[in-house]
Scaffold this motif. Structure first.
Motif, mmCIF file in Angstrom:
data_model
loop_
_atom_site.group_PDB
_atom_site.id
_atom_site.type_symbol
_atom_site.label_atom_id
_atom_site.label_comp_id
_atom_site.label_asym_id
_atom_site.label_seq_id
_atom_site.Cartn_x
_atom_site.Cartn_y
_atom_site.Cartn_z
ATOM 1 N N THR A 110 2.454 3.253 -5.141
ATOM 2 C CA THR A 110 2.257 4.220 -6.226
ATOM 3 C C THR A 110 1.753 5.561 -5.704
ATOM 4 O O THR A 110 2.215 6.609 -6.135
ATOM 5 C CB THR A 110 1.277 3.680 -7.296
ATOM 6 O OG1 THR A 110 0.065 3.268 -6.655
ATOM 7 C CG2 THR A 110 1.876 2.495 -8.018
ATOM 8 N N SER A 111 0.824 5.537 -4.734
ATOM 9 C CA SER A 111 0.233 6.799 -4.242
ATOM 10 C C SER A 111 1.133 7.517 -3.254
ATOM 11 O O SER A 111 0.981 8.719 -3.030
ATOM 12 C CB SER A 111 -1.113 6.519 -3.573
ATOM 13 O OG SER A 111 -0.917 5.814 -2.355
ATOM 14 N N ASN A 113 -9.529 9.571 -1.190
ATOM 15 C CA ASN A 113 -8.822 10.674 -0.534
ATOM 16 C C ASN A 113 -9.372 11.040 0.838
ATOM 17 O O ASN A 113 -8.928 12.030 1.442
ATOM 18 C CB ASN A 113 -8.762 11.935 -1.407
ATOM 19 C CG ASN A 113 -7.507 11.961 -2.249
ATOM 20 O OD1 ASN A 113 -6.504 11.308 -1.926
ATOM 21 N ND2 ASN A 113 -7.544 12.702 -3.337
ATOM 22 N N THR A 139 -5.811 7.475 3.737
ATOM 23 C CA THR A 139 -5.734 6.024 3.555
ATOM 24 C C THR A 139 -6.657 5.547 2.442
ATOM 25 O O THR A 139 -6.323 4.634 1.695
ATOM 26 C CB THR A 139 -6.086 5.316 4.880
ATOM 27 O OG1 THR A 139 -5.088 5.664 5.846
ATOM 28 C CG2 THR A 139 -6.134 3.810 4.718
ATOM 29 N N HIS A 143 -8.843 5.336 -1.049
ATOM 30 C CA HIS A 143 -8.610 5.705 -2.452
ATOM 31 C C HIS A 143 -9.468 6.896 -2.865
ATOM 32 O O HIS A 143 -9.228 7.518 -3.897
ATOM 33 C CB HIS A 143 -8.890 4.512 -3.370
ATOM 34 C CG HIS A 143 -10.345 4.196 -3.524
ATOM 35 N ND1 HIS A 143 -11.081 3.598 -2.520
ATOM 36 C CD2 HIS A 143 -11.211 4.416 -4.536
ATOM 37 C CE1 HIS A 143 -12.331 3.450 -2.930
ATOM 38 N NE2 HIS A 143 -12.439 3.937 -4.141
ATOM 39 N N LYS A 148 0.828 -1.210 0.000
ATOM 40 C CA LYS A 148 0.000 0.000 0.000
ATOM 41 C C LYS A 148 0.858 1.254 0.000
ATOM 42 O O LYS A 148 1.757 1.400 0.819
ATOM 43 C CB LYS A 148 -0.939 0.021 1.206
ATOM 44 C CG LYS A 148 -1.783 1.296 1.231
ATOM 45 C CD LYS A 148 -2.927 1.250 2.191
ATOM 46 C CE LYS A 148 -3.537 2.643 2.337
ATOM 47 N NZ LYS A 148 -3.885 3.280 1.068
ATOM 48 N N GLY A 149 0.569 2.159 -0.920
ATOM 49 C CA GLY A 149 1.297 3.416 -0.998
ATOM 50 C C GLY A 149 2.439 3.380 -1.992
ATOM 51 O O GLY A 149 3.084 4.401 -2.218
ATOM 52 N N ASN A 178 0.912 6.924 -0.199
ATOM 53 C CA ASN A 178 0.158 6.907 1.060
ATOM 54 C C ASN A 178 0.385 5.599 1.825
ATOM 55 O O ASN A 178 -0.526 4.796 2.010
ATOM 56 C CB ASN A 178 -1.322 7.145 0.790
ATOM 57 C CG ASN A 178 -1.578 8.532 0.232
ATOM 58 O OD1 ASN A 178 -0.843 9.471 0.549
ATOM 59 N ND2 ASN A 178 -2.604 8.672 -0.590
ATOM 60 N N THR A 179 1.621 5.450 2.275
ATOM 61 C CA THR A 179 2.011 4.271 3.036
ATOM 62 C C THR A 179 1.463 4.333 4.462
ATOM 63 O O THR A 179 1.008 5.387 4.929
ATOM 64 C CB THR A 179 3.546 4.180 3.108
ATOM 65 O OG1 THR A 179 4.034 5.443 3.562
ATOM 66 C CG2 THR A 179 4.145 3.867 1.747
#
Lengths: 122, 122
Positions: A64-65, A97, A93, A95, A61-62, A67-68
């Motif tokens: 690519t975004s 936003n 957290t 998707h 998670k995160g 947002n780890t």
């Protein structure tokens, strides 16, 4: 001393539920699922890694975004089929936003509404 | 206005995960599962009712122990396959008499240990 991997109870898909809680605010951010590999990665790297049930692949998670979820503490429940991870999120957290995936309330008639703490997309 | 029962995503056993959080302390108390019937009962009665996967029957938590969970708020996640219930517990939530089922920590080697906030049985 018991080791989690010796006593873990995985579901029929080989997964365990992982509740993600914000370590500072206490807000529940998401519910994800881990297989043994993603759990081991999470314990090793202290960054939450899941198994994506929709994509059927490891989900860092995160990745690519950005947002780890930095993992501060992992807890296990009484029958070893659920985890709670205290995490510091690097951003929203969800998707959508939203800070948390749980941004909608359910009333007595089961109607959904945006919760008051819904945030504007960052 | 969407209704949860129109959009809910149940798993292959017809269940949705329900995270129980203490509405005052924020502590995650347990993870249970609900079918549509137990969810409807929970929304109607404001007392958490689950589907017991081990006994394969409705589980009105606290019916015998008295350790009910009074439901203050229900939230739904972004893809409608998980719930968070803010609850006031009447007693210890875990069958071990711990406040929370998540009373053990998991360290980097996956070893389990009692958490510092473990409580003596009441």
């Amino acid at each position: 001393m018991k080791n989690l991997f010796d006593v873990i109870k995985l579901d029929s898909d080989g997964l365990i539920a992982a509740i993600i809680q914000h370590s500072e605010t206490g807000q529940v951010l998401m519910l994800g699922y881990m297989n043994e590999e993603s759990l081991q990665i999470t314990l090793d790297e202290k960054i939450a890694c899941f198994w994506s049930r929709s994509r059927q692949e490891l989900w860092r998670k995160g990745e690519t975004s950005g947002n780890t979820l930095k993992v501060e503490e992992v807890r296990c429940d009484c029958d070893q089929d659920a985890l709670v991870l205290q995490c510091v999120p690097a951003g929203p957290t969800c998707h959508t936003n939203e800070t948390s995936c749980f941004y909608r309330t359910v009333d007595a008639k089961a109607d959904l509404a945006l919760a008051g703490d819904g945030v504007a997309p960052e």
